[in-house]
Design an enzyme around this catalytic site. Structure first.
Site, PDB file in Angstrom:
ATOM      1  N   SER A   1       0.819  -1.217   0.000  1.00 52.85           N
ATOM      2  CA  SER A   1       0.000   0.000   0.000  1.00 52.85           C
ATOM      3  C   SER A   1       0.857   1.273   0.000  1.00 52.85           C
ATOM      4  O   SER A   1       1.826   1.394   0.743  1.00 52.85           O
ATOM      5  CB  SER A   1      -0.920   0.017   1.229  1.00 52.85           C
ATOM      6  OG  SER A   1      -1.579   1.268   1.290  1.00 52.85           O
TER       7      SER A   1
ATOM      8  N   SER B   1      -0.494   4.125   0.790  1.00 55.25           N
ATOM      9  CA  SER B   1      -1.167   5.074   1.685  1.00 55.25           C
ATOM     10  C   SER B   1      -0.277   5.580   2.820  1.00 55.25           C
ATOM     11  O   SER B   1      -0.306   6.783   3.123  1.00 55.25           O
ATOM     12  CB  SER B   1      -2.453   4.459   2.252  1.00 55.25           C
ATOM     13  OG  SER B   1      -3.349   4.235   1.201  1.00 55.25           O
TER      14      SER B   1
ATOM     15  N   THR C   1      -8.272  -1.508   2.193  1.00 54.22           N
ATOM     16  CA  THR C   1      -7.899  -1.942   0.855  1.00 54.22           C
ATOM     17  C   THR C   1      -8.200  -3.436   0.725  1.00 54.22           C
ATOM     18  O   THR C   1      -8.807  -4.033   1.626  1.00 54.22           O
ATOM     19  CB  THR C   1      -6.423  -1.549   0.540  1.00 54.22           C
ATOM     20  OG1 THR C   1      -6.146  -1.871  -0.809  1.00 54.22           O
ATOM     21  CG2 THR C   1      -5.409  -2.236   1.452  1.00 54.22           C
TER      22      THR C   1
ATOM     23  N   LYS D   1     -12.984  -4.126   1.436  1.00 55.51           N
ATOM     24  CA  LYS D   1     -13.878  -2.995   1.144  1.00 55.51           C
ATOM     25  C   LYS D   1     -15.378  -3.340   1.213  1.00 55.51           C
ATOM     26  O   LYS D   1     -16.192  -2.497   1.527  1.00 55.51           O
ATOM     27  CB  LYS D   1     -13.559  -2.411  -0.229  1.00 55.51           C
ATOM     28  CG  LYS D   1     -12.244  -1.628  -0.275  1.00 55.51           C
ATOM     29  CD  LYS D   1     -12.065  -1.032  -1.662  1.00 55.51           C
ATOM     30  CE  LYS D   1     -10.867  -0.142  -1.768  1.00 55.51           C
ATOM     31  NZ  LYS D   1     -10.805   0.534  -3.078  1.00 55.51           N
TER      32      LYS D   1
ATOM     33  N   ASP E   1     -13.563   6.860  -3.458  1.00 54.88           N
ATOM     34  CA  ASP E   1     -13.081   6.519  -4.806  1.00 54.88           C
ATOM     35  C   ASP E   1     -13.833   7.283  -5.902  1.00 54.88           C
ATOM     36  O   ASP E   1     -13.251   7.654  -6.924  1.00 54.88           O
ATOM     37  CB  ASP E   1     -13.218   5.005  -5.075  1.00 54.88           C
ATOM     38  CG  ASP E   1     -12.075   4.214  -4.444  1.00 54.88           C
ATOM     39  OD1 ASP E   1     -11.005   4.804  -4.182  1.00 54.88           O
ATOM     40  OD2 ASP E   1     -12.259   3.003  -4.216  1.00 54.88           O
TER      41      ASP E   1
ATOM     42  N   GLY F   1     -14.260  -3.385 -17.529  1.00 56.12           N
ATOM     43  CA  GLY F   1     -14.303  -3.943 -16.179  1.00 56.12           C
ATOM     44  C   GLY F   1     -15.652  -3.716 -15.524  1.00 56.12           C
ATOM     45  O   GLY F   1     -16.386  -2.773 -15.878  1.00 56.12           O
ATOM     46  N   ALA F   2     -16.000  -4.613 -14.594  1.00 56.84           N
ATOM     47  CA  ALA F   2     -17.263  -4.482 -13.860  1.00 56.84           C
ATOM     48  C   ALA F   2     -17.062  -4.883 -12.399  1.00 56.84           C
ATOM     49  O   ALA F   2     -17.990  -5.330 -11.738  1.00 56.84           O
ATOM     50  CB  ALA F   2     -18.341  -5.349 -14.520  1.00 56.84           C
ATOM     51  N   GLY F   3     -15.843  -4.720 -11.902  1.00 59.82           N
ATOM     52  CA  GLY F   3     -15.530  -5.062 -10.512  1.00 59.82           C
ATOM     53  C   GLY F   3     -15.791  -3.875  -9.592  1.00 59.82           C
ATOM     54  O   GLY F   3     -16.543  -2.952  -9.935  1.00 59.82           O
ATOM     55  N   GLY F   4     -15.157  -3.895  -8.426  1.00 60.80           N
ATOM     56  CA  GLY F   4     -15.382  -2.863  -7.409  1.00 60.80           C
ATOM     57  C   GLY F   4     -15.085  -1.467  -7.901  1.00 60.80           C
ATOM     58  O   GLY F   4     -15.891  -0.542  -7.712  1.00 60.80           O
TER      59      GLY F   4
ATOM     60  N   TYR G   1      -1.990   2.085 -11.675  1.00 62.44           N
ATOM     61  CA  TYR G   1      -0.933   3.103 -11.561  1.00 62.44           C
ATOM     62  C   TYR G   1       0.453   2.485 -11.345  1.00 62.44           C
ATOM     63  O   TYR G   1       1.428   3.202 -11.150  1.00 62.44           O
ATOM     64  CB  TYR G   1      -1.254   4.104 -10.449  1.00 62.44           C
ATOM     65  CG  TYR G   1      -1.548   3.453  -9.123  1.00 62.44           C
ATOM     66  CD1 TYR G   1      -0.522   3.003  -8.303  1.00 62.44           C
ATOM     67  CD2 TYR G   1      -2.857   3.259  -8.707  1.00 62.44           C
ATOM     68  CE1 TYR G   1      -0.788   2.380  -7.104  1.00 62.44           C
ATOM     69  CE2 TYR G   1      -3.144   2.638  -7.510  1.00 62.44           C
ATOM     70  CZ  TYR G   1      -2.098   2.198  -6.716  1.00 62.44           C
ATOM     71  OH  TYR G   1      -2.361   1.570  -5.527  1.00 62.44           O
TER      72      TYR G   1
HETATM   73  P1  NAP Z   1     -11.845  -6.323  -9.080  1.00 59.20           P
HETATM   74  O1  NAP Z   1     -13.074  -5.942  -8.321  1.00 59.20           O
HETATM   75  O2  NAP Z   1     -11.150  -7.594  -8.736  1.00 59.20           O
HETATM   76  O3  NAP Z   1     -12.229  -6.344 -10.641  1.00 59.20           O
HETATM   77  C1  NAP Z   1     -11.286  -6.760 -11.590  1.00 59.20           C
HETATM   78  C2  NAP Z   1     -11.829  -6.532 -12.994  1.00 59.20           C
HETATM   79  O4  NAP Z   1     -10.790  -6.932 -13.925  1.00 59.20           O
HETATM   80  C3  NAP Z   1     -13.068  -7.352 -13.340  1.00 59.20           C
HETATM   81  O5  NAP Z   1     -13.884  -6.620 -14.228  1.00 59.20           O
HETATM   82  C4  NAP Z   1     -12.452  -8.577 -14.051  1.00 59.20           C
HETATM   83  O6  NAP Z   1     -13.333  -9.202 -14.956  1.00 59.20           O
HETATM   84  C5  NAP Z   1     -11.322  -7.924 -14.809  1.00 59.20           C
HETATM   85  N1  NAP Z   1     -10.278  -8.899 -15.171  1.00 59.20           N
HETATM   86  C6  NAP Z   1      -9.385  -9.465 -14.327  1.00 59.20           C
HETATM   87  N2  NAP Z   1      -8.589 -10.322 -15.021  1.00 59.20           N
HETATM   88  C7  NAP Z   1      -9.014 -10.297 -16.307  1.00 59.20           C
HETATM   89  C8  NAP Z   1      -8.614 -10.954 -17.495  1.00 59.20           C
HETATM   90  N3  NAP Z   1      -7.588 -11.835 -17.499  1.00 59.20           N
HETATM   91  N4  NAP Z   1      -9.256 -10.660 -18.660  1.00 59.20           N
HETATM   92  C9  NAP Z   1     -10.285  -9.766 -18.677  1.00 59.20           C
HETATM   93  N5  NAP Z   1     -10.713  -9.121 -17.576  1.00 59.20           N
HETATM   94  C10 NAP Z   1     -10.095  -9.373 -16.401  1.00 59.20           C
HETATM   95  O7  NAP Z   1     -10.720  -5.193  -8.966  1.00 59.20           O
HETATM   96  P2  NAP Z   1     -10.908  -3.630  -8.671  1.00 59.20           P
HETATM   97  O8  NAP Z   1     -10.891  -3.394  -7.210  1.00 59.20           O
HETATM   98  O9  NAP Z   1     -12.053  -3.125  -9.480  1.00 59.20           O
HETATM   99  O10 NAP Z   1      -9.514  -3.042  -9.238  1.00 59.20           O
HETATM  100  C11 NAP Z   1      -9.218  -3.010 -10.624  1.00 59.20           C
HETATM  101  C12 NAP Z   1      -7.929  -2.227 -10.852  1.00 59.20           C
HETATM  102  O11 NAP Z   1      -8.116  -0.864 -10.496  1.00 59.20           O
HETATM  103  C13 NAP Z   1      -6.757  -2.722 -10.004  1.00 59.20           C
HETATM  104  O12 NAP Z   1      -5.594  -2.725 -10.819  1.00 59.20           O
HETATM  105  C14 NAP Z   1      -6.626  -1.685  -8.910  1.00 59.20           C
HETATM  106  O13 NAP Z   1      -5.299  -1.543  -8.448  1.00 59.20           O
HETATM  107  C15 NAP Z   1      -7.055  -0.429  -9.659  1.00 59.20           C
HETATM  108  N6  NAP Z   1      -7.576   0.617  -8.767  1.00 59.20           N
HETATM  109  C16 NAP Z   1      -6.962   1.821  -8.790  1.00 59.20           C
HETATM  110  C17 NAP Z   1      -7.442   2.839  -7.994  1.00 59.20           C
HETATM  111  C18 NAP Z   1      -6.773   4.183  -8.046  1.00 59.20           C
HETATM  112  O14 NAP Z   1      -6.928   4.962  -7.108  1.00 59.20           O
HETATM  113  N7  NAP Z   1      -6.055   4.493  -9.106  1.00 59.20           N
HETATM  114  C19 NAP Z   1      -8.560   2.639  -7.153  1.00 59.20           C
HETATM  115  C20 NAP Z   1      -9.176   1.381  -7.152  1.00 59.20           C
HETATM  116  C21 NAP Z   1      -8.668   0.371  -7.966  1.00 59.20           C
HETATM  117  P3  NAP Z   1     -14.369 -10.368 -14.454  1.00 59.20           P
HETATM  118  O15 NAP Z   1     -15.554  -9.649 -13.889  1.00 59.20           O
HETATM  119  O16 NAP Z   1     -14.661 -11.114 -15.690  1.00 59.20           O
HETATM  120  O17 NAP Z   1     -13.622 -11.173 -13.413  1.00 59.20           O
END
Ligand code: NAP
Length: 272
Positions: A14, A16, A61, A65, A102, A126-129, A217
């Site tokens: 982290s 932070s 983190t 979350k 966020d 993407g459709a995650g968090g 990043y």
């Molecule tokens: P998450 O909830 O685990 O979601 C991951 C996403 O990536 C899902 O949509 C997943 O698709 C997709 N994915 C993973 N592996 C894949 C692959 N091989 N092919 C295609 N799609 C794939 O993660 P998150 O928390 O949203 O974080 C995502 C990224 O954002 C991370 O790198 C994190 O470090 C970054 N982030 C940055 C900040 C910032 O302040 N800059 C803040 C938050 C997060 P599926 O749904 O199909 O699994």
């Protein structure tokens, strides 16, 4: 001495502590910001004990979350919309308030780069968090047409159902057509991050004036951003979101709104 921290599992990666540590020094505050490695089965107990151990609050983190919601006495409206907490504030009576900064961080990063999300269709990969936070931010900023591309389309469908609005879902193999004429592209997947597979999508369908932003990043200049830059798109890296989302969190812990400055950015870039 005021005390805050970040809870994760693992937490060593982290940024932070460095970020909040920089602001504590800059603002001349005698405070501490610690990294706390807490496994999921100890999260509820740790959160409950925050007032006892003198914490003003903590950031959360991976992987805490979502699970933290159950331990909160009150949730801010954004948390209720996106279902995840990244900032816990200990209130004067010892109760816990769950917030999520966020959405603010993503918005500020775009606004400070002069991006107008109303210029045309926006594509979210993407459709995650974090995609949830991006979607809420884009909707609140007035984006009219949003296209979500995800490997697991059902997850994107759930997002669409929960959030409403003009959202179109595309499977991963149709990413190229999702980008047709789009004026904003957001990577909210983990692809392209150090240790993860590269993000391989064709971006030649984007509008010429399109902006491209990556939430990843580390590395700062991702493969996606390099390709976008080569095509002369405006690019916005993910470090800005990280810095801006921390701003309101720091203020709620230490009572001062710190600045996001080039000097702060440079200090963070040193360790990326
Ligand atoms: P998450 O909830 O685990 O979601 C991951 C996403 O990536 C899902 O949509 C997943 O698709 C997709 N994915 C993973 N592996 C894949 C692959 N091989 N092919 C295609 N799609 C794939 O993660 P998150 O928390 O949203 O974080 C995502 C990224 O954002 C991370 O790198 C994190 O470090 C970054 N982030 C940055 C900040 C910032 O302040 N800059 C803040 C938050 C997060 P599926 O749904 O199909 O699994």
């Amino acid at each position: 001495m005021k005390k805050a921290g970040v809870i994760g599992w693992p937490v060593a990666h982290s940024l932070s502590p460095r970020l909040h540590g920089y602001w504590l020094k800059k603002c001349g505050i005698e405070g501490r910001y610690e990294a706390l490695a807490v496994p999921p089965e100890k999260l509820a107990e740790t959160l409950e004990n925050l007032p006892k151990y003198g914490f003003q609050g903590v950031n959360l983190t991976i992987p805490h979350k979502e699970k933290a919601l159950m331990s909160m006495d009150e949730l801010d409206p954004i948390v209720r919309r996106i279902g995840s907490v990244n900032t816990v504030v200990v209130r004067a009576d010892g109760s816990l308030e769950g917030r999520n900064t966020d959405v603010y961080g993503f918005m500020q990063n775009l606004l400070s780069s002069g991006v107008d999300v109303r210029a045309g269709p926006a594509v979210i990969l993407g459709a995650g968090g974090s995609a949830r936070a991006v979607l809420v931010a884009l909707q609140d900023m007035g984006a009219e047409e949003i296209r979500i591309v995800n490997r697991t389309p059902e997850r994107a469908e759930t997002l669409k159902r929960q959030m409403g609005g003009m959202i179109e879902i595309f499977p991963w193999d149709r990413a190229r057509s999702a980008m047709d004429g789009a004026t904003l592209l957001v990577n909210a997947t983990s692809l392209g991050m150090q240790g993860q597979p590269p993000l391989e999508v064709t971006i030649d369908g984007l509008a010429r004036k399109a902006a491209v932003t990556d939430l990843v990043y580390a590395p700062l200049m991702t493969g996606l951003l390099k390709r976008a830059q080569a095509r002369e798109h405006k690019i916005i890296d993910g470090l800005g979101m990280l810095l801006y989302q921390a701003q309101p969190a720091f203020e709620s812990f230490f009572g001062v709104r710190p600045g996001v400055t080039p000097e702060l950015r440079a200090s963070m870039v040193e360790v990326l």
